[in-house]
Design an enzyme around this catalytic site. Structure first.
Site, short mmCIF file in Angstrom:
data_model
loop_
_atom_site.label_atom_id
_atom_site.label_comp_id
_atom_site.label_asym_id
_atom_site.label_seq_id
_atom_site.Cartn_x
_atom_site.Cartn_y
_atom_site.Cartn_z
N CYS A 46 17.05 6.26 -2.17
CA CYS A 46 16.80 7.24 -3.23
C CYS A 46 17.87 8.33 -3.25
O CYS A 46 18.44 8.62 -4.30
CB CYS A 46 15.41 7.83 -3.08
SG CYS A 46 15.02 8.47 -1.45
N ASN A 74 12.59 10.01 -7.56
CA ASN A 74 12.95 9.21 -6.39
C ASN A 74 12.22 7.87 -6.34
O ASN A 74 12.72 6.90 -5.81
CB ASN A 74 12.67 9.99 -5.10
CG ASN A 74 11.21 10.35 -4.94
OD1 ASN A 74 10.59 10.85 -5.88
ND2 ASN A 74 10.65 10.08 -3.79
N SER A 91 0.80 -1.23 0.00
CA SER A 91 0.00 0.00 0.00
C SER A 91 0.83 1.28 0.00
O SER A 91 0.28 2.36 -0.14
CB SER A 91 -0.95 0.01 1.21
OG SER A 91 -0.19 0.13 2.40
N GLY A 92 2.13 1.15 0.14
CA GLY A 92 2.96 2.36 0.18
C GLY A 92 3.21 2.93 -1.21
O GLY A 92 2.83 2.33 -2.23
N TYR A 93 3.85 4.06 -1.23
CA TYR A 93 4.07 4.73 -2.52
C TYR A 93 5.05 3.97 -3.41
O TYR A 93 4.89 3.93 -4.63
CB TYR A 93 4.57 6.15 -2.31
CG TYR A 93 3.50 7.08 -1.82
CD1 TYR A 93 2.21 7.03 -2.35
CD2 TYR A 93 3.75 8.02 -0.83
CE1 TYR A 93 1.20 7.87 -1.91
CE2 TYR A 93 2.75 8.88 -0.39
CZ TYR A 93 1.48 8.80 -0.93
OH TYR A 93 0.50 9.64 -0.49
N ILE A 94 6.06 3.38 -2.81
CA ILE A 94 7.05 2.67 -3.63
C ILE A 94 6.42 1.41 -4.20
O ILE A 94 6.61 1.07 -5.38
CB ILE A 94 8.28 2.34 -2.78
CG1 ILE A 94 8.88 3.66 -2.30
CG2 ILE A 94 9.25 1.46 -3.55
CD1 ILE A 94 10.32 3.87 -2.53
#
EC number: 1.2.1.103
Lengths: 347, 347, 347, 347
Positions: D149, D314, D9-12
């Site tokens: 990043c 990033n 569920s995270g951005y990455i």
């Protein structure tokens, strides 16, 4: 005059604090916050560092009110109402930032706010804190309920035309609102990554400011005009723009003249009419940090309508500014005291 | 297939270039620009560095067209019309990004664009490049006129309800548009300091996309519906959100169902209905970099209206995406080729 | 006191105007602009509408200066120098916003600004308008040259440590600057679509503020310290953040104490040390609209260095604020007059 | 090949998902999330609607890994390490997005991450997933640890000069990072109103990416170079810019040539040298949505240094892009598969 602020950690309280800190007739005595009790104000309002070196108190709102001449209640809707009756008994002047005392008809609280308003008599004591329309009442009152932010921009834009012969009784309003209007909370929709660059409808129908707008339009024009509003959040922190469609056959010079006449003695209402400027229509960008409401109106020859546009700083003319302007009137200070501030343009 | 692009230095041309560069059936042969002739594409489209190592040509549009199978005209309104008749003679396929061949009624050019359209016969040759409504015509045509960006979002949002029994024949549309829609020019209103954080009406009445919206709504529903649009610029580069008020008594499940049925086979139209997401209504943020139009509709029980909301990337589904989708259809490529791109979410 | 402003249409002039408009000892008599002569100030400074209803004059700078007590020159670098000698003859007080009289060594103008400075005697008449370090000189002068914006933040951050025993004589400075620093011009790099969301080095080496920083550090500490600066533009209009690496073995309590002692009587310098706040290090966001410089310092145990951080509003403490503070000192007004303004937080 | 994602569920993870969804050799089989189990992916990754119609599973990471060929671990630092030993036993290929297997020296975990690393043998199994420097190792490995990043941008910028004769062994690095780097959490510092328009140092000293940068510089050049980094958050969601000061006497043509030679066969490293473009130095704006690292270098004649600048997205070249590029190499897919994506320029 000594004032206190209940609910001092929110953005609107912050705006009250930074404006009151430079108000020559005011001493800020107590600022309370449950969640930040004991902390310096500058922990959450960093601009106040070295300006207002107080700490948040955990004092009960009624006790706080008993120690000051005037109390600002900066509490969530449905919370002020728990304290106002007791504060009323003490006699301290009240300026309530919430919606709890804005509507004259108690039944509307059930319909729009989902709670039963059990103090209809107190509703009558409170004046709707829009100085342009209630100056005399405010002067003779001790209780002011500060208008909602979108409501302010909409009422300022629509009122001047409301008594004319409209084609129908519905005005559509599209509101674009900065993030500060929804507070400093931490639910995930407020996360920067989620909200940056976003343009969202957040309340496309049934916005709670609807009944107060309709109430004030009725007060001003005597007419039952329905407000079909859709509220959007846009990519900025401060400011509101409202664009209102009013269906009427009115050419632009007449419409501008109507607006100019309506507000001719109002210091904090400005009419935007320089169509050669980059800012040829109202834009919150030009009022950030000030108590101005910028207004203009455009006439459409293709469809018989006028488009009436209003821009305010939601935290000032839409909240703390009208609160302080009302306080000034109520206490016979210079009405502009504390409100003549250089804008932060461009920002 | 070999294609050329005339007017290659603008933002829309840039978007065509970066999408066509990865299209498996296309070779980009010539890209012209008067103001940047001789420069590398990456001078103005820096993302194309090492991807498309061409230089802008100063070739005349007609000459350019004579050397390719299909030409994209990415020229200002009123300029394409100077070249299309000659290119038509050559037989090269044309996809025109301007408004010059969108309207079927030549008289509308005088009224809305201020020029006399002297090629009514060519107007008939061009298909309005909205694949969802003109797929078969596009398949059998060599000439496509790509819809305007605000027009696209509005038509997608309003069309599904246009054949229903509306309370009046006026739909109000509030459009919020990113800066890329107004191009890479340098007048002072485009200066970053002037525009950042700004929310401005830039065309509150009489926007030029009005007649193409009305034309297409008429085409779809047979009805003369008037569009009362106000266009605003908001603080972002890409994206359009349109919020349309349609006055009809229709509950939300029926409205959503109407929308779903209307677009049931359309790959690039998405219906937003998860009201528990942070993105519970359409938001350009979720379509940036893609060819999707995200749509939803909300029913208002207080005032009998539905609010129909559309979000697109103005440079893709509002321009280059529909252009490429039309090109794919016209040339019998896979309709999705070059259009399935990961979004840049969040950005 | 009557003042005039030459070059009144730029952003820095705008900031002077909006602050001077509320200054109790000042009357703004003439504001000139070649490019906007005859227009109302509010055409380009829209926030001044109804606050300062003047028009731009096309009066020659020397004539203008002859009619006021003090003139602000808000002209490009290399332009002030054309007028200052003649104004000097008249005897009008001068506050110059450009770099033309900042450097004491005339040779530096050839090296850093590319022009020959032919008035070395006048260079000696001007005081570098940084009140914290030149208060007494300003008090006894009629000529002030206002420091550059990045220079201000850097000098405030580095000066307090410059007299200590540094490991080498080079301080690296990374500056992050809002767009207002580069003016209201219209070259394409300033186009909103090009600059929004951008983080660019714009002057990675050889920034023109370097020699004035080195000059002032030398003045304060007696040492020849070299400044290795890289200037970046970031995605905001107002504000500067400078992050400076100073190589020295100094723990954080000592470093903070050094900073506190150095500025202990300075009203407009604030030390940020509340590490539990969201704003635990300086951030321009908290000073927007104010004359504060916010400073802090962090000690690195891994590499023997301290990181000294400064944040200012580039248009105020980096320009108009130091100008007005200097004006107040020079004219024996209250030093804070016109400078105590509520911040626009959050914005 | 079937893959699974743990911590989806995270951005990455979102970035992995949207890129893998269009990867021709991959089938995404299971995506797990504790906090969102049972919800559709599009609830939190709205762009995936109609693209990847899966729901988050609550499956244990080891069970999940047992059902796929390759697992991406997108878990917080210190969490992957709890599952990797068991997954290693199963034999599933692992691409770990966290820092848990980046450092070869287990002692560094105690110093920089605050935990004891009890699997030094596993540390040796993992390859640092920077294809440009470890391509052959990745080809022969089943375990990749994806670089941080800021580390990525710094290593790409500093490595090409690290074997030269530097004046000292310290390189200063100023990093400017978008909000997506700090995740989708909800602490108050991430609130949009608090972070918008902000430029903050968030880790001015002792950033955790320091040891992995130093490790890789040592690997490449054999030298012990110390990295004096300060990390700042800036007003954007995606992107990193790093500006590195390297003290060496090297003129600009030689420096650019050094950079060009060093990366001459690298498809995803671009050298920026067109000084006439608005984007004359690297800027994350031009790489948003892509797997490129854009690099350039400037030589300072005043102070003997070069300024080496790097820009990446990033979430892509700084995370998911290097992960997928590593996956492609490890599995003998085309190294560019899934990574050639049109940029979202301008955005």
């Amino acid at each position: 005059m000594q004032v206190g602020i209940v609910g001092g950690s929110g953005y609107i309280a912050g705006q009250l604090l930074r404006m009151l800190a430079f108000h020559k007739d005011i001493e800020i005595k107590i600022v309370s916050s449950k969640s930040h009790a004991g902390e310096k104000l500058s922990r959450v309002h960093p601009d106040l560092l070295n300006i207002l070196d107080l700490r948040f108190s955990d004092m009960n709102p009624v006790d706080l009110a008993s120690r000051v001449d005037l109390v600002f209640l900066a509490l969530p809707h449905g919370t002020s109402i728990n304290y106002v009756p007791d504060i009323y008994e003490i006699g301290t002047k009240i300026i309530d930032m919430s919606a709890d005392f804005r509507l004259k008809d108690p039944d509307l609280y059930r319909e729009w706010y989902g709670f039963e308003h059990n103090y209809p008599d107190l509703l009558e004591k409170f004046v709707y804190g829009m100085p342009e329309f209630h100056r005399n009442e405010i002067k003779n009152s001790r209780y002011v309920s500060v208008p909602g932010c979108i409501a302010s921009s909409t009422i300022y834009s629509v009122a001047p035309f409301s008594m004319l012969n409209l084609d129908n009784n519905i005005v559509t309003v599209d509101a674009k609102v900065g993030s500060s209007g929804s507070g400093s909370g931490t639910d995930s929709s407020k996360n920067y990554s989620e909200r940056y660059n976003s343009v969202r409808a957040y309340k496309p129908v049934h916005h709670r400011h609807t009944p107060e707008i309709e109430q004030e339009i009725k007060y001003i024009s005597g007419k039952n005009i329905k407000i079909a509003m859709s509220a959007h959040s846009v990519n900025m922190v401060r400011g509101i723009l409202t664009t209102s469609n009013i269906f009427i056959d009115l050419d632009e010079p007449d419409a501008l003249s109507q607006l100019r006449e309506f507000y001719k003695n109002e210091k904090f209402i400005r009419l935007i009419f320089d169509r050669k400027s980059n800012f040829r229509y109202p834009d919150p960008k030009t009022v950030i940090g000030t108590n101005f409401a910028d207004l203009s109106v455009i006439s459409d020859g293709y469809i018989k309508r006028i488009v009436s546009i209003g821009a305010i700083d939601n935290m000032i003319k839409g909240a703390a500014g009208n609160a302080i302007q009302s306080m000034n009137i109520m206490n016979h200070f210079d009405e502009s005291e504390g409100l003549l501030i250089p804008a932060a343009f461009p920002v």
